[in-house]
Motif scaffolding. Structure first.
Motif, PDB file in Angstrom:
ATOM      1  N   UNK A   1       0.844  -1.212   0.000  1.00  8.04           N
ATOM      2  CA  UNK A   1       0.000   0.000   0.000  1.00  8.04           C
ATOM      3  C   UNK A   1       0.870   1.249   0.000  1.00  8.04           C
ATOM      4  N   UNK A   2       1.913   1.246   0.814  1.00  7.36           N
ATOM      5  CA  UNK A   2       2.818   2.399   0.874  1.00  7.36           C
ATOM      6  C   UNK A   2       3.580   2.575  -0.441  1.00  7.36           C
ATOM      7  N   UNK A   3       4.052   1.459  -0.991  1.00  4.37           N
ATOM      8  CA  UNK A   3       4.800   1.520  -2.253  1.00  4.37           C
ATOM      9  C   UNK A   3       3.914   2.068  -3.368  1.00  4.37           C
ATOM     10  N   UNK A   4       2.672   1.609  -3.415  1.00  5.05           N
ATOM     11  CA  UNK A   4       1.716   2.094  -4.434  1.00  5.05           C
ATOM     12  C   UNK A   4       1.485   3.592  -4.308  1.00  5.05           C
ATOM     13  N   UNK A   5       1.541   4.101  -3.090  1.00  2.00           N
ATOM     14  CA  UNK A   5       1.315   5.539  -2.856  1.00  2.00           C
ATOM     15  C   UNK A   5       2.565   6.372  -3.133  1.00  2.00           C
ATOM     16  N   UNK A   6       3.674   5.712  -3.446  1.00  2.00           N
ATOM     17  CA  UNK A   6       4.890   6.448  -3.748  1.00  2.00           C
ATOM     18  C   UNK A   6       5.714   6.824  -2.530  1.00  2.00           C
ATOM     19  N   UNK A   7       5.478   6.130  -1.399  1.00  2.00           N
ATOM     20  CA  UNK A   7       6.231   6.423  -0.175  1.00  2.00           C
ATOM     21  C   UNK A   7       7.670   5.936  -0.321  1.00  2.00           C
TER      22      UNK A   7
ATOM     23  N   UNK B   1      12.378   2.881   1.923  1.00  4.59           N
ATOM     24  CA  UNK B   1      11.445   1.810   1.539  1.00  4.59           C
ATOM     25  C   UNK B   1      12.206   0.589   1.011  1.00  4.59           C
ATOM     26  N   UNK B   2      13.377   0.806   0.393  1.00  4.71           N
ATOM     27  CA  UNK B   2      14.170  -0.330  -0.100  1.00  4.71           C
ATOM     28  C   UNK B   2      14.633  -1.202   1.062  1.00  4.71           C
ATOM     29  N   UNK B   3      14.938  -0.561   2.199  1.00  3.09           N
ATOM     30  CA  UNK B   3      15.340  -1.307   3.383  1.00  3.09           C
ATOM     31  C   UNK B   3      14.213  -2.177   3.908  1.00  3.09           C
ATOM     32  N   UNK B   4      12.998  -1.638   3.905  1.00  2.00           N
ATOM     33  CA  UNK B   4      11.842  -2.404   4.387  1.00  2.00           C
ATOM     34  C   UNK B   4      11.518  -3.554   3.441  1.00  2.00           C
ATOM     35  N   UNK B   5      11.744  -3.341   2.150  1.00  2.00           N
ATOM     36  CA  UNK B   5      11.511  -4.431   1.189  1.00  2.00           C
ATOM     37  C   UNK B   5      12.481  -5.572   1.460  1.00  2.00           C
ATOM     38  N   UNK B   6      13.715  -5.221   1.798  1.00  2.00           N
ATOM     39  CA  UNK B   6      14.714  -6.250   2.110  1.00  2.00           C
ATOM     40  C   UNK B   6      14.354  -6.988   3.393  1.00  2.00           C
ATOM     41  N   UNK B   7      13.876  -6.242   4.399  1.00  2.00           N
ATOM     42  CA  UNK B   7      13.613  -6.833   5.712  1.00  2.00           C
ATOM     43  C   UNK B   7      12.382  -7.738   5.736  1.00  2.00           C
ATOM     44  N   UNK B   8      11.488  -7.595   4.748  1.00  2.00           N
ATOM     45  CA  UNK B   8      10.285  -8.440   4.771  1.00  2.00           C
ATOM     46  C   UNK B   8      10.635  -9.916   4.594  1.00  2.00           C
ATOM     47  N   UNK B   9      11.799 -10.197   3.992  1.00  2.00           N
ATOM     48  CA  UNK B   9      12.194 -11.590   3.794  1.00  2.00           C
ATOM     49  C   UNK B   9      13.450 -11.951   4.593  1.00  2.00           C
ATOM     50  N   UNK B  10      14.026 -10.979   5.299  1.00  2.00           N
ATOM     51  CA  UNK B  10      15.224 -11.259   6.102  1.00  2.00           C
ATOM     52  C   UNK B  10      14.853 -12.057   7.340  1.00  2.00           C
TER      53      UNK B  10
END
Length: 446
Positions: free
Chosen positions: A222-228, A320-329
């Motif tokens: 949702x955040x990524x879609x909003x451009x956060x 946001x790139x950090x959070x994308x990495x952490x979702x699977x870390x």
């Protein structure tokens, strides 16, 4: 659901599998739902290891302090603030509130965010935060999305509280509520603990589960879609939190390399119970106060200041790139032995947010003044209590008014509504005279 029986048997949970087969109807469905929510192979491995290698289990011998400077003293501060305001104005920042706790230590039965710390306005912690966010959003000209992570213990009560208060004037479309994950408590011999007939004893998976919960709830997408591009993460109990602080955002954006930044304060004294930012094996992270050896805790520099001085106040900023990495870390699991459902020395497992920092590489410490930004409400009395928070707010707001040349009573404390001022701006003698008794309230120090 024969597949569930097979999974349980393979994970050494034959007792639970046999019990499940004795249930029928809704009771069976409820227990099946709990069982299906768990990773039984992971639980088996956790019990076998008892605890995994992690930052706080073994503090390395090459521990080094992480130096930091007070952000407001930096010559670039105004530039950072303007940069952050531009980024906020583009809708590229979101707030992420970790609010899974109950107020039981405060003598309050309910979500901690609903707690009234006793200010003259009687605003709850949730309301103070919502109003700060709205004020900032109005200043930058763009709504700020707000993700609120609850727990199974308080989710319904939290959503109901916001609904009853009309989301404190915020647009419901800009707020997302979701629950943090849970993990089953295990008995001393590694068997799943049941809570009653048709539920497992599921306990919250720690603040480190916030990254997984953000992703699994669909909120990260949702955040990524909003451009956060930046997510400001903080805890519910800090009454002075400057949510989505523009200067903090601008500093990380300008720094370039780091995936994250954290606000840091000078420790009040060597024995203060806060984690400290430090390098271990040349990687940034946090060492919990209980894990910091005494020789490090008491170590001082030639000028007498503490060597390990960077106190963690649980205010972080992630790209946001950090959070994308952490979702699977895979963050390490920490263990505790607690009484659960009347069974002593059960195994409880949790993950800690700060174990994410070594995985993200370099990070930026951002020093702030404790009296301006850190007043946690954790205890009913004494340190970090509603009384200390009221006093800190009252003194800070009195100082804002003094700097604005308002004719204040120096023996009184003041509460300024976040709807009037986010961080001391928009105040003057005229505003003080107009708003006293309305959005500016006077009270006595206790």
């Amino acid at each position: 659901m024969s597949n569930l029986i097979e999974i349980l048997n393979n994970a050494g949970q034959e007792e639970l599998a046999n019990y499940l087969n004795t249930l029928e109807g809704d009771a069976r469905k409820r227990l099946e739902r709990d069982i299906a929510s768990q990773d039984w192979e992971e639980l088996k491995a956790l019990h076998a290891e008892k605890s995994t290698a992690s930052l706080s289990d073994n503090v390395s011998s090459d521990l080094k302090p992480m130096p930091f400077k007070i952000g407001a003293d930096d010559l670039r501060y105004e530039f950072w603030k303007e940069t952050g305001e531009i980024i906020l104005g583009k809708g590229q920042v979101a707030a992420f509130l970790v609010a899974g706790g109950q107020g039981s230590r405060l003598g309050f039965e309910g979500p901690k965010g609903m707690f009234d710390i006793g200010l003259p306005s009687h605003k709850s912690l949730f309301q103070l935060q919502a109003e700060r966010l709205q004020n900032l959003a109005a200043q930058v000209g763009h709504a700020i999305p707000w993700c609120i992570m609850t727990s199974p213990l308080n989710h319904e009560a939290t959503v109901n509280f916001f609904t009853e208060h009309n989301f404190f004037g915020m647009d419901r479309q800009n707020i997302r509520f979701f629950e943090q994950g849970t993990i089953c408590a295990l008995s001393p011999d590694g068997k799943a603990v049941r809570d009653g007939e048709d539920h497992l004893a599921l306990v919250p998976d720690g603040n480190g589960g916030c990254f997984r919960a953000l992703a699994q709830s669909g909120s990260l997408a949702w955040l990524i879609e909003r451009g956060v591009r930046y997510v400001f993460l903080y805890s519910v109990d800090n009454a002075l939190c400057r949510i989505c602080d523009p200067a903090f955002i601008g500093a990380l954006a300008s720094e370039g390399r780091s995936m994250s930044a954290s606000k840091v304060v000078h420790k009040a004294n060597a024995g203060e119970k806060v984690g400290i930012f430090a390098f271990q094996n040349n990687k940034p992270g946090v060492v919990e106060y209980s894990d910091l050896p005494e020789e490090y805790r008491d170590m001082t520099n030639p000028d007498g200041s503490l060597t390990f001085d960077g106190g963690n106040i649980a205010i972080h900023l992630f790209k946001i790139e950090g959070l994308r990495k952490l979702q699977t870390s895979k963050l390490p699991w920490h263990t505790a032995r607690k009484t659960v459902c009347g069974i002593e020395k059960c195994w409880k497992f949790e993950q800690f947010l700060f174990d994410a920092f070594p995985q993200l590489g370099s990070m930026m410490p951002f020093g702030v003044i404790r009296e301006e930004e850190f007043s946690p409400v954790k205890n009913a009395e004494g340190n970090d209590s509603p009384k200390t928070a009221r006093t800190m707010i009252g003194k800070l707001h009195r100082e804002w008014l003094r700097k604005a040349h308002a004719e204040i009573n120096p023996n009184k404390l003041y509460e300024i509504s976040p709807t009037l001022s986010y961080a001391g701006e928009n105040l003057s003698r005229r505003v003080f005279e107009r708003e006293l008794g309305k959005n500016i309230l006077e009270f006595d120090e206790e």
